[in-house]
Design an enzyme around this catalytic site. Structure first.
Site, short mmCIF file in Angstrom:
data_model
loop_
_atom_site.label_atom_id
_atom_site.label_comp_id
_atom_site.label_asym_id
_atom_site.label_seq_id
_atom_site.Cartn_x
_atom_site.Cartn_y
_atom_site.Cartn_z
N ASP A 1 0.84 -1.20 0.00
CA ASP A 1 0.00 0.00 0.00
C ASP A 1 0.88 1.25 0.00
O ASP A 1 0.62 2.21 -0.75
CB ASP A 1 -0.91 -0.02 1.22
CG ASP A 1 -1.70 1.28 1.38
OD1 ASP A 1 -2.51 1.59 0.50
OD2 ASP A 1 -1.50 1.97 2.40
N GLU B 1 -2.11 -5.56 -3.31
CA GLU B 1 -1.17 -4.75 -2.55
C GLU B 1 -0.07 -5.61 -1.93
O GLU B 1 1.10 -5.22 -1.90
CB GLU B 1 -1.90 -3.97 -1.45
CG GLU B 1 -2.75 -2.83 -1.99
CD GLU B 1 -3.48 -2.08 -0.90
OE1 GLU B 1 -3.60 -0.86 -1.00
OE2 GLU B 1 -3.94 -2.74 0.07
#
Length: 246
Positions: free
Chosen positions: A66, A134
């Protein structure tokens, strides 16, 4: 080595080879440490532990991925939108890395096929697709460093999907848009939520959106959040001309 160990070793080697080929095709380069990528698809329900007794799952890699995705996108926007202020750049980045978009990216790459879990796939929510996308980025960074991580994000996110002019007009949250407009126009809004089990026993949530004590839109969905967003979208279309002048 016993016959059993020889068979197990060959089976594991074959399994790793299949996984390696599949991941290499998605990445566009050869992975160095396959264990990083296995971890990227390990759900906490697997209850795996390392030698120190710590859980092995994708959550830490998801956190890292992320951050890396956000950094690469921020750098890209900083260069490609030289006149954009901080607020503009933040909004544009949010549109690119929205949960909805990340889920679509994970689905496009069919990442769910690699998940290791004791929970049946059909029981996962939509966000599992974005989560492992992610975590895959986090695994790339751990395995090959920033350059490869950036290259993957450019090839899989920026080049095929990012068009700044189109993104400027994209709405990522109708609820946020409605709330922002109501606050600016000094209007009183309220979301009334209730459960509705009318369809095949499935738990649904109904929402009534009122603005200045008048019901503007109604919607139903499988979660409160989705129902609120759907009602907000309908309210937006009811007031679109006024809201677009905000």
């Amino acid at each position: 080595m016993s016959i059993f160990k020889k068979i197990f070793s060959k089976s594991r080697s074959l399994e790793d080879g299949i996984f390696f080929d599949a991941i290499e095709k998605i990445l566009g380069f050869s992975p160095k440490n396959l264990e990083n990528y296995k971890k990227a698809f390990t759900h906490r329900s697997s209850n795996r532990l390392n030698n120190n007794g710590s859980p092995i799952n994708y959550e830490r890699l998801e956190f890292l991925g992320d951050a890396m995705l956000s950094a690469v996108i921020a750098a890209y926007l900083f260069t490609e939108a030289p006149n954009g202020d901080e607020g503009y750049l933040t909004k544009m980045r949010s549109k690119i890395v929205s949960r909805e978009h990340l889920n679509e990216l994970g689905k496009d790459l069919k990442l769910i096929q690699f998940i290791e879990s004791k929970v049946p796939v059909q029981h996962f929510g939509e966000n599992i697709h974005g989560n492992i996308f992610e975590s895959l980025i986090g695994a790339i960074y751990q395995d090959k460093g920033y350059h490869y991580c950036e290259k993957f994000i450019y090839n899989r996110v920026i080049i095929p999907y990012v068009d700044i002019s189109k993104l400027e007009g994209k709405v990522i949250s109708y609820k946020s848009l409605v709330i922002e407009w109501c606050q600016k126009e000094k209007k009183i809004f309220h979301y009334d939520i209730f459960e509705d089990n009318a369809i095949d026993g499935q738990r649904l949530f109904g929402v009534k959106l009122s603005i200045d004590a008048k019901v503007i839109a109604k919607a139903r969905a499988t979660s409160k959040k989705k129902a609120e967003e759907k009602a907000s979208q309908r309210a937006y279309f009811a007031f679109q001309e006024k809201m677009d002048k905000r």
